[in-house]
Design an enzyme around this catalytic site. Structure first.
Site, PDB file in Angstrom:
ATOM      1  N   PRO A 164      37.823  47.734  38.382  1.00  0.00           N
ATOM      2  CA  PRO A 164      37.165  48.225  39.307  1.00  0.00           C
ATOM      3  C   PRO A 164      38.082  49.031  40.595  1.00  0.00           C
ATOM      4  O   PRO A 164      38.978  48.005  41.604  1.00  0.00           O
ATOM      5  CB  PRO A 164      36.644  46.493  40.512  1.00  0.00           C
ATOM      6  N   ASP A 192      43.677  48.335  41.804  1.00  0.00           N
ATOM      7  CA  ASP A 192      42.693  47.604  41.490  1.00  0.00           C
ATOM      8  C   ASP A 192      42.098  46.497  42.598  1.00  0.00           C
ATOM      9  O   ASP A 192      43.116  46.431  42.517  1.00  0.00           O
ATOM     10  CB  ASP A 192      43.502  46.482  39.773  1.00  0.00           C
ATOM     11  N   HIS A 193      40.680  46.093  42.673  1.00  0.00           N
ATOM     12  CA  HIS A 193      40.345  45.869  43.313  1.00  0.00           C
ATOM     13  C   HIS A 193      40.309  44.094  43.141  1.00  0.00           C
ATOM     14  O   HIS A 193      40.069  43.011  44.585  1.00  0.00           O
ATOM     15  CB  HIS A 193      38.798  45.815  44.456  1.00  0.00           C
ATOM     16  N   ARG A 194      40.401  43.835  42.183  1.00  0.00           N
ATOM     17  CA  ARG A 194      40.482  42.513  41.887  1.00  0.00           C
ATOM     18  C   ARG A 194      42.142  41.314  42.002  1.00  0.00           C
ATOM     19  O   ARG A 194      41.983  40.417  42.497  1.00  0.00           O
ATOM     20  CB  ARG A 194      40.625  41.909  39.991  1.00  0.00           C
TER      21      ARG A 194
END
Length: 422
Positions: free
Chosen positions: A218, A394-396
């Site tokens: 993401p 990476d939004h994680r």
């Protein structure tokens, strides 16, 4: 004992190799340690050594020919020995078995980096007795999600099920990552005057990795514009002093790389990777530098970059770029990076958003320095020098506030470049 020589796996992303040149001809005596051939992988040209003594009886792949990893490319016999009957099994020698085990993945490669660039998933990887071949992390995630491993297709080495195969499967189901992927749209057929260019090994790996990145990570993007005037002035002074002392000249990119590294030390949360049930935050900044080569792009790594001076970074980049363009990099030189920098400023690109280099969580995009009207502290319109810097994360792993904090540190270092020498 007859020995078949197989195409070695010389990098974590290699699925096939090209025999550029045979160094030993049929009938030549071969000793352990001799260079048999030059093998071109997706990223480099490397020498393939012999691990056994004998006579090179047959070259099964001609110079210029391609062969999948693990396929037979030559036959080695002992003096006076007859070749085996066609189709007869020939066991590897102990030396060859050991060598093959050592070429599965380069030093520094993680399970994530190998699995994301491995060949297409194979059928259910069940070992003798029905045991499913899966990594410990994959088994843990499967247990937590209630996923049945039997029936999953593995994308790890030898068809082994790894974490990302389980993450993409529904609870209780056995849908593989491959079967869940969207069907690609067929290209418009080639017509008269069109040229169909076969994919090189490098181009194929780039396609696979970037598709995996955009479909499984993401992404989010942040962008800033920094005042490059102080950097340009400082660079001119540094180069004048360096040249007077007989030293090298520094590029703008050298200073930017140093700033990216120093900012990562200040905000270590960005120097990390997603690992399924955890986030790995790395103690060293292993800086990947995107370098354009004839067939695409490679990202060699500056190891423990936070420990290097500006001059050492400059020398490392020049050396890596030179050897990357001549395909002389070794596998461990482009594996294990934690942050990537892509600079297209020299091509006149003012700003862009880059795709994350998996399994990393951050890539910095750097544009050209552009002169434009700006408003100074006295509210006067003056000519300024501005440079656009983008962040893809990476939004994680990285939240928006953390990304903003990192860019604030990066801005401070670029706009006050003397801080890079402290």
């Amino acid at each position: 004992m007859a020995i078949y020589i197989e195409m070695p796996k010389l990098s974590d992303t290699m699925t096939e190799g090209t025999v550029l040149k045979w160094r030993k001809n049929e009938g030549d005596k071969v000793e352990s340690g001799d260079v048999l051939a030059e093998i071109e992988t997706d990223k480099a040209t490397m020498e393939m050594e012999a691990f056994d003594d004998g006579i090179l009886h047959k070259q099964l792949v001609a110079a210029g020919g391609k062969a999948p990893v693990g396929s037979k490319i030559a036959l080695l016999l002992q003096k006076g020995e007859k070749p085996p009957a066609e189709g007869a099994p020939v066991p590897d020698s102990p030396k060859t078995q050991s060598a093959k085990a050592d070429t599965i993945a380069p030093a520094g490669a993680t399970e994530a980096s190998v699995s994301k660039s491995a060949p297409a998933p194979t059928s259910t990887p069940a070992a003798a007795g029905g045991r499913v071949k899966a990594s410990p992390l994959a088994k843990k995630i499967a247990k937590e999600k209630g996923v049945e491993l039997t029936g999953l297709s593995g994308t790890g080495p030898g068809g082994r099920i790894v974490a990302k195969d389980v993450e993409g499967a529904p609870a209780g189901g056995s849908t593989s990552a491959k079967s869940a992927a969207p069907t690609p749209v067929a290209a418009t057929p080639a017509g008269a005057g069109d040229q169909k260019i076969p994919l090189s090994g490098m181009r194929r790996v780039i396609a696979e990795r970037l598709l995996a990145s955009k479909t499984t990570i993401p992404h989010f993007y942040l962008n800033i514009e920094v005042d490059a005037g102080p950097l340009m002035k400082f660079r001119a002074e540094a180069n004048a002093a360096s040249e007077a002392a007989g030293g090298p000249k520094f590029t703008v990119n050298d200073f930017v790389l140093k700033a990216v590294i120093a900012a990562a030390v200040k905000v270590p949360a960005v120097n990390a990777s997603f690992a399924g049930d955890s986030i790995i935050q790395y103690g060293n900044v292993q800086l990947s530098v995107a370098i354009a080569v004839e067939e695409g792009l490679v990202t060699p790594v500056i190891r423990e970059a936070q420990k290097k001076s500006l001059r050492e970074i400059s020398e490392s980049v020049k050396d890596l770029a030179t050897r990357a363009r001549s395909k002389k990099l070794t596998p461990n030189e482009y594996a294990g990076g934690t942050i990537t920098v892509s600079n297209l400023g020299s091509y006149g690109i003012e700003s862009f958003s880059a795709i994350i280099n998996p399994p990393q969580s951050l890539i910095i995009s750097v544009g050209a320095i552009v002169k434009k009207p700006v408003v100074n502290a006295k509210d006067e319109v003056v000519v300024g020098q501005r440079m656009a810097i983008g962040l893809s994360a990476d939004h994680r792993v990285v939240d928006g506030a953390v990304g903003a904090q990192y860019l604030a540190e990066l801005r401070k270092l670029v706009e006050s470049p003397y801080l890079l020498l402290l």
